[in-house]
Every structure is written in structure tokens, then in C-alpha cells.
Design a protein around this motif. Structure first.
Motif, PDB file in Angstrom:
ATOM      1  N   TRP A 153       2.638   2.724  14.367  1.00  0.00           N
ATOM      2  CA  TRP A 153       2.389   2.155  12.943  1.00  0.00           C
ATOM      3  C   TRP A 153       3.528   0.994  12.453  1.00  0.00           C
ATOM      4  O   TRP A 153       3.281  -0.039  12.180  1.00  0.00           O
ATOM      5  CB  TRP A 153       2.177   3.160  11.754  1.00  0.00           C
ATOM      6  N   TRP A 203       4.007   5.794   2.833  1.00  0.00           N
ATOM      7  CA  TRP A 203       4.197   7.013   3.356  1.00  0.00           C
ATOM      8  C   TRP A 203       4.458   7.029   4.895  1.00  0.00           C
ATOM      9  O   TRP A 203       5.087   7.823   5.277  1.00  0.00           O
ATOM     10  CB  TRP A 203       2.836   7.807   3.218  1.00  0.00           C
ATOM     11  N   ASN A 204       3.788   6.002   5.475  1.00  0.00           N
ATOM     12  CA  ASN A 204       3.905   5.835   7.166  1.00  0.00           C
ATOM     13  C   ASN A 204       5.520   5.367   7.163  1.00  0.00           C
ATOM     14  O   ASN A 204       6.193   5.843   8.425  1.00  0.00           O
ATOM     15  CB  ASN A 204       3.198   4.543   7.697  1.00  0.00           C
ATOM     16  N   GLU A 247     -10.181  11.624  -0.319  1.00  0.00           N
ATOM     17  CA  GLU A 247      -9.639  10.509   0.637  1.00  0.00           C
ATOM     18  C   GLU A 247     -10.582   9.494   1.157  1.00  0.00           C
ATOM     19  O   GLU A 247     -10.210   8.504   1.226  1.00  0.00           O
ATOM     20  CB  GLU A 247      -8.764  11.215   1.671  1.00  0.00           C
ATOM     21  N   TYR A 281      -0.093   4.111   1.353  1.00  0.00           N
ATOM     22  CA  TYR A 281      -0.404   4.277   2.568  1.00  0.00           C
ATOM     23  C   TYR A 281       0.693   3.959   3.429  1.00  0.00           C
ATOM     24  O   TYR A 281       1.236   4.780   4.419  1.00  0.00           O
ATOM     25  CB  TYR A 281      -1.849   3.941   3.019  1.00  0.00           C
ATOM     26  N   ASP A 282       1.000   2.636   3.237  1.00  0.00           N
ATOM     27  CA  ASP A 282       2.330   2.054   4.359  1.00  0.00           C
ATOM     28  C   ASP A 282       3.400   2.697   4.106  1.00  0.00           C
ATOM     29  O   ASP A 282       4.319   2.931   4.756  1.00  0.00           O
ATOM     30  CB  ASP A 282       2.097   0.456   4.069  1.00  0.00           C
ATOM     31  N   SER A 316      -5.080   2.105  -1.229  1.00  0.00           N
ATOM     32  CA  SER A 316      -4.475   3.618  -1.220  1.00  0.00           C
ATOM     33  C   SER A 316      -5.224   4.283  -2.201  1.00  0.00           C
ATOM     34  O   SER A 316      -6.371   4.016  -2.534  1.00  0.00           O
ATOM     35  CB  SER A 316      -2.933   3.643  -1.569  1.00  0.00           C
ATOM     36  N   TYR A 317      -4.718   5.601  -2.731  1.00  0.00           N
ATOM     37  CA  TYR A 317      -5.569   6.307  -3.593  1.00  0.00           C
ATOM     38  C   TYR A 317      -4.493   7.195  -4.289  1.00  0.00           C
ATOM     39  O   TYR A 317      -3.367   7.504  -3.928  1.00  0.00           O
ATOM     40  CB  TYR A 317      -6.507   6.904  -3.132  1.00  0.00           C
ATOM     41  N   ASN A 341      -2.037  10.257  -5.034  1.00  0.00           N
ATOM     42  CA  ASN A 341      -1.465  11.270  -4.102  1.00  0.00           C
ATOM     43  C   ASN A 341      -0.877  12.498  -5.090  1.00  0.00           C
ATOM     44  O   ASN A 341       0.105  12.162  -5.565  1.00  0.00           O
ATOM     45  CB  ASN A 341      -0.647  10.649  -3.212  1.00  0.00           C
ATOM     46  N   SER A 382       0.904  -1.264  -0.014  1.00  0.00           N
ATOM     47  CA  SER A 382       0.018   0.170   0.071  1.00  0.00           C
ATOM     48  C   SER A 382       0.851   1.256   0.111  1.00  0.00           C
ATOM     49  O   SER A 382       1.870   1.379   0.680  1.00  0.00           O
ATOM     50  CB  SER A 382      -1.169   0.057   1.361  1.00  0.00           C
TER      51      SER A 382
END
Length: 281
Positions: free
Chosen positions: A140, A89-90, A224, A86-87, A195-196, A198, A84
Motif C-alpha cells: 500500500w 490505518w494503513n 464495512e 482507511y489510509d 472511510s467509515y 471505526n 481517508s
């Protein structure tokens, strides 16, 4: 990059009149400070007598808040183990905290990576801080240690391939034609991995998806929180082929309505107006 003219060593802070012996740009008081100084901007310009490694790339990426385009960096520091964005970015946020806030330099981080001790050293650095200084990326990280410490990288495209026609399932995204099919493939890969698109990513393809699939119309958190589930519902209700053909013909609103999603897309202000403008161009 403009180097400071102040006669203070960039590494140890001592007053001196000596510049880097190689590039004559940065104030560094001794050979030992040249070797130990972990500034990525200087490393890239001067090289300090050594080849750049994946750690140098990571630290520069942390300072610019971007994902690396260096494959070794993504592999060496665990990004390829997550599917992801998202992951990703984390994980980048974790390394930003580690390098830019806690102050871990490139030499120290490189040694952790080479010795295979990234996990224990990351934990040690953050646990030395008060708990209210851990931020949101370290918790996280602790929750995802099983992924970070896994032996294999993840194929973020694997979840999408079953949706394709049999003749397309072994192709890379750039091999898919027409362009609408390739773009939808990338959107699927993001949505199915949590995710999406960005817009802050420098990748032009990601920015195009953000615009073409109307994430740009989201007010506040709409782009989002509302649009991804809407597209995920559409994925569950129609075939990939039907989706990309309608997207190519600029008929997404009609496709949503045909699949009972009218009330859902009407929750997003300006979405229908934006798509109708696209269909008229």
C-alpha cells in the motif's frame, strides 16, 4: 509502568547490577545504553535527559495501535497528507511493522525524519526482507508514495463543505449546531473520503457515530461493506439539510424508503429494527 527486576540490560542484554541513573527503574548497564535505548514507555517516564519528540509519540502509538493526538507526530510522519481514515490505518500499520516487528528504534526513526529520508529508509528496511514478509501495508505504501511524498497536507473536510448551507461552510465541526448537524458533517467527511466510523478508535465522537448511524448492527462485513455505500447513495439523493433534519427526528428508514433504497437497507439484518428502537426512545 512496571519495570523488570532482572539484572539484564534492557538495551544490550548484558548482565549487570546498574539501573537507569535518572529514574532508578530500568536496568541499563551504561550511559551509552541509556542514550540509545528506544523504549517509549521508559522515555515517557524518565525522559532520559531529553525532551520527547514526535518519534517518541509515534512509537508509543504503534505499540498501543492508536492514532496520535499529537499534531506534530501526524504531520512529521505523513498522516496529514492522507484524507481517508482507511489510509491512516494503513500508514499506522506500516509504522507498526517498521518499529515493532523490524525493530527500528526511536533514535533511528527520528534521524530519518529530521534528515528527510523517511521514504528511502522505509523502502530499504522492507526490501531487505523476503517478499513474502512484506505484509499488506508496505505494498500500500509503495502505491501511495506520490501522496506520502507530496508537499502539502490534505483537508479531509474540504469534500464536505459544498454540501453545507452557505452560512455553515467556513465553520469547524464543533461550531455546527444542533448536534445532529455536527455529527452528520463528521459522517460525511468519513464516507466521502472512503472511510467509515471505526469503534476501535478511542475518540468518543467516532464511537458515537458508529452506534448512532447503526454500523453496530452489521454482521460480519455488513457494517464495512454494505452500510457505507448505502449512506453514500443517500447522500447523492437528498440534501445535507434534509439528511440531518431526518436524522435528528430519528427517521432514517423513512428517508431511505422515500429515496428508493428500501431493498438496499433490507439487506442489512437488524438495521430497521435498531433504528425503530432508536425512534421510540
Amino acid at each position: 509502568m512496571a519495570f523488570t527486576s532482572s539484572p539484564t540490560c534492557a538495551s544490550c542484554g548484558h548482565k549487570m547490577s546498574r539501573k537507569c541513573s535518572k529514574c532508578r527503574g530500568l536496568w541499563l548497564c551504561s550511559q551509552s545504553c541509556e542514550i540509545s535505548w528506544g523504549d517509549c514507555g521508559h522515555d515517557f517516564i524518565c525522559m532520559l535527559g531529553r525532551p520527547l519528540d514526535s518519534t517518541d509519540h509515534l512509537i508509543c502509538d504503534c505499540r498501543e495501535n492508536i492514532f496520535s493526538d499529537d499534531e506534530d507526530t501526524l504531520k512529521d510522519f505523513g498522516f496529514t497528507k492522507f484524507t481517508s481514515i482507511y489510509d491512516w490505518w494503513n500508514l499506522l500499520g506500516l509504522y507498526i511493522g517498521l518499529t515493532c516487528i523490524i525493530g527500528v528504534g526511536s533514535q533511528e526513526l527520528h534521524q530519518w525524519q529530521v534528515k528527510g529520508t523517511l521514504t528511502e529508509n522505509i523502502i530499504s528496511k522492507f526490501e531487505a526482507l523476503p517478499q513474502d514478509c512484506h505484509g499488506r501495508y508496505y505494498p500500500w505504501f509503495c502505491e501511495n508514495l506520490h501522496v506520502f511524498n507530496s508537499d502539502s497536507s490534505q483537508d479531509i473536510l474540504a469534500a464536505v463543505r459544498p454540501y453545507l448551507e452557505p452560512e455553515d461552510r467556513s465553520k469547524a465541526p464543533h461550531e455546527l449546531t444542533p448536534k445532529a448537524k455536527a455529527e452528520l458533517f463528521l459522517l460525511y467527511s468519513m464516507l466521502l473520503n472512503g472511510s467509515y466510523p471505526n469503534p476501535s478508535l478511542l475518540d468518543q465522537g467516532c464511537q458515537d457515530l458508529y452506534f448512532n448511524f447503526t454500523f453496530v448492527t452489521g454482521c460480519g462485513s455488513e457494517g464495512e461493506e454494505v452500510l457505507p455505500p448505502l449512506y453514500q447513495m443517500l447522500i447523492s439523493k437528498c440534501s445535507f439539510k434534509e439528511f440531518w433534519l431526518v436524522y435528528q427526528s430519528r427517521g432514517l428508514i423513512t428517508l431511505m424508503d422515500m429515496n428508493g433504497l428500501q431493498s438496499e437497507h433490507q439487506k442489512i439484518r437488524h438495521l430497521e429494527a435498531f433504528l425503530n428502537i432508536q425512534s421510540d426512545t
